[in-house]
Scaffold this active site. Structure first.
Site, PDB file in Angstrom:
ATOM      1  N   ASN A  19      69.455  42.149  53.941  1.00 35.70           N
ATOM      2  CA  ASN A  19      69.755  43.574  53.784  1.00 35.70           C
ATOM      3  C   ASN A  19      68.498  44.411  53.623  1.00 35.70           C
ATOM      4  O   ASN A  19      68.438  45.565  54.078  1.00 35.70           O
ATOM      5  CB  ASN A  19      70.677  43.782  52.586  1.00 35.70           C
ATOM      6  CG  ASN A  19      72.108  43.365  52.888  1.00 35.70           C
ATOM      7  OD1 ASN A  19      72.407  42.887  53.981  1.00 35.70           O
ATOM      8  ND2 ASN A  19      72.987  43.536  51.919  1.00 35.70           N
ATOM      9  N   GLU A  20      67.477  43.854  52.957  1.00 35.86           N
ATOM     10  CA  GLU A  20      66.230  44.604  52.779  1.00 35.86           C
ATOM     11  C   GLU A  20      65.568  44.899  54.128  1.00 35.86           C
ATOM     12  O   GLU A  20      65.067  46.006  54.369  1.00 35.86           O
ATOM     13  CB  GLU A  20      65.273  43.811  51.881  1.00 35.86           C
ATOM     14  CG  GLU A  20      65.744  43.639  50.450  1.00 35.86           C
ATOM     15  CD  GLU A  20      66.764  42.529  50.284  1.00 35.86           C
ATOM     16  OE1 GLU A  20      67.251  42.329  49.155  1.00 35.86           O
ATOM     17  OE2 GLU A  20      67.098  41.849  51.286  1.00 35.86           O
TER      18      GLU A  20
ATOM     19  N   GLU B  64      79.656  40.164  68.852  1.00 38.53           N
ATOM     20  CA  GLU B  64      80.194  39.658  67.590  1.00 38.53           C
ATOM     21  C   GLU B  64      81.008  40.721  66.850  1.00 38.53           C
ATOM     22  O   GLU B  64      81.310  40.564  65.685  1.00 38.53           O
ATOM     23  CB  GLU B  64      79.057  39.184  66.682  1.00 38.53           C
ATOM     24  CG  GLU B  64      78.436  37.867  67.106  1.00 38.53           C
ATOM     25  CD  GLU B  64      77.484  37.329  66.057  1.00 38.53           C
ATOM     26  OE1 GLU B  64      77.652  36.172  65.636  1.00 38.53           O
ATOM     27  OE2 GLU B  64      76.561  38.059  65.662  1.00 38.53           O
TER      28      GLU B  64
END
Length: 399
Positions: free
Chosen positions: A380-381, A249
């Protein structure tokens, strides 16, 4: 790291830009990775088929299926960037993931059956990975596939639920992960399948989002029968298939970098055209400072993209590279469109279809969608934890 393009790549860029200008199916109205309205799909299918036929997609495929062994590794990035620069539709669906899995792990029969239909865009694929209890923690997936029969008559009967399936409502085929050995460790006992989305027992339910559009779907699988011949790779080795295909990707990262450069220009124009106290918002020093800070971050993002491409070329990629790039882009994108919405003030409440809305409500739509980028591909965490553990070698978080 070499940042400037070679003359050959620059010539290719001009050629692709001209092709996109001539054949693209119009401007994509919404920000982000979105599903088109049904009436747009015939034009997007035809556009995708033209990109494959012209040799701009599937460049790194085997030559017998339309690839070019002499192609430069950066060509897919250039194509993705020029599509993003034109703000037109990229190919929709999960065909890049599915084709990568089929090329590396599929059988000759599978490649001969599915790859030509991807090139002609007769088949749009969706990605059936995430589940209500297995998003960022994909290894927790619980959709089950049990085998029935042997030999040519063998099938897998699948029961479960998938969610956040982009373009599921348009898909002809699904790239599915299901658990075939519930007693195996988390990352084992998972198998990859090619699923005909028209199979009995497949139900796609659209999810209406805060943007007012339907890009994601829930997919329910109720005793869906998949021929054993549609297993991609080895049974119980689907995790390896999925992780390998996800590595293909990369070109979308370059496209997002180009999108930010385009949106930065649009933000500057917006500030110039926003009236404030007898002048424009751009006359205000605080506005200029904020745009300057955003511009700095946009160019840092472009440098991160260039670094990622350079490491890919030299096979020196690091485990945390993609994670860092995704976090940086998603949070910068949010801050940029949020500031654009703030510049509009009360007019930012006007949405698509309102005659008085600036840019037909694009800034409001982009702001509402921006949070999705911080979740898609791993929250994101969670990714920060992965950077710490895999990239920096810090002690693992207690499970």
């Amino acid at each position: 790291m070499r940042l400037e393009p070679t003359p050959e790549l620059q010539a290719l860029r001009h050629k692709v830009r001209a092709f996109v200008a001539e054949h693209a199916p119009g401007t994509k109205a919404h920000a982000g990775v979105r599903a088109p309205e049904p009436e747009l799909m015939p034009a997007i299918r035809a556009w995708t088929a033209k990109l494959y036929k012209a040799g701009y997609l599937g460049i790194d495929w085997p030559e017998e299926y339309g690839g070019r062994p002499d192609a430069h590794p950066l060509e897919p990035f250039i194509v993705a960037e020029e599509i993003a620069r034109a703000r037109t539709w990229p190919p929709v669906g999960a065909a890049p993931l599915a084709s990568a899995a089929l090329i590396e792990f599929g059988t000759d029969t599978q490649r001969a059956r599915f790859l030509p239909r991807i090139r002609s865009c007769e088949d749009v694929w969706c990605q059936l990975f995430s589940e209500p209890g297995a998003g960022s923690d994909l290894a927790a997936l619980s959709t089950r596939a049990r085998k029935e029969g042997e030999g040519d008559e063998a099938v897998y009967v699948v029961d479960g639920q998938k969610v956040w399936t982009t373009n599921g409502q348009h898909a002809d085929m699904g790239y599915l992960l299901a658990r075939t050995d519930p007693d195996a460790p988390r990352h084992r006992g998972i198998t990859a399948f090619a699923l005909d989305m028209r199979s009995p027992g497949v139900e796609v339910r659209p999810l209406r989002e805060i943007t007012g559009t339907t890009d994601f779907n829930e997919v329910f699988l109720d005793s869906v029968r998949i021929p054993a011949a549609h297993v991609i790779g080895e049974v119980n080795a689907g995790w390896r298939v999925a992780m390998s295909s996800l590595g293909h990707e990369r070109s979308s990262v370059a496209a997002r970098g180009t999108e930010l450069l385009v949106h930065l220009d649009e933000l500057t124009v917006l500030a110039q055209r926003t009236p404030v106290a007898g002048g424009s918002a751009l006359d205000d020093s605080a506005t200029r400072q904020t745009i300057g800070e955003l511009a700095t971050r946009v160019h840092v993002n472009a440098a991160l993209v260039a670094l990622a491409k350079d490491r890919m070329l030299h096979r020196t990629e690091r485990p945390a590279d993609a994670l860092i790039g995704k976090i940086f882009f998603s949070e910068l994108n949010h801050d940029l469109v949020e500031f654009g919405l703030r510049l509009l003030g009360a007019d930012g409440l006007l949405t698509e279809g309102d005659p008085a809305a600036v840019a037909d409500g694009w800034w409001a739509d982009a702001y509402l969608y921006a949070r999705a980028y911080t979740i898609a591909g791993g929250a994101n965490e969670v990714l920060r934890t992965q950077i710490a553990e895999r990239g920096l070698g810090l002690p693992r978080q207690p499970r």
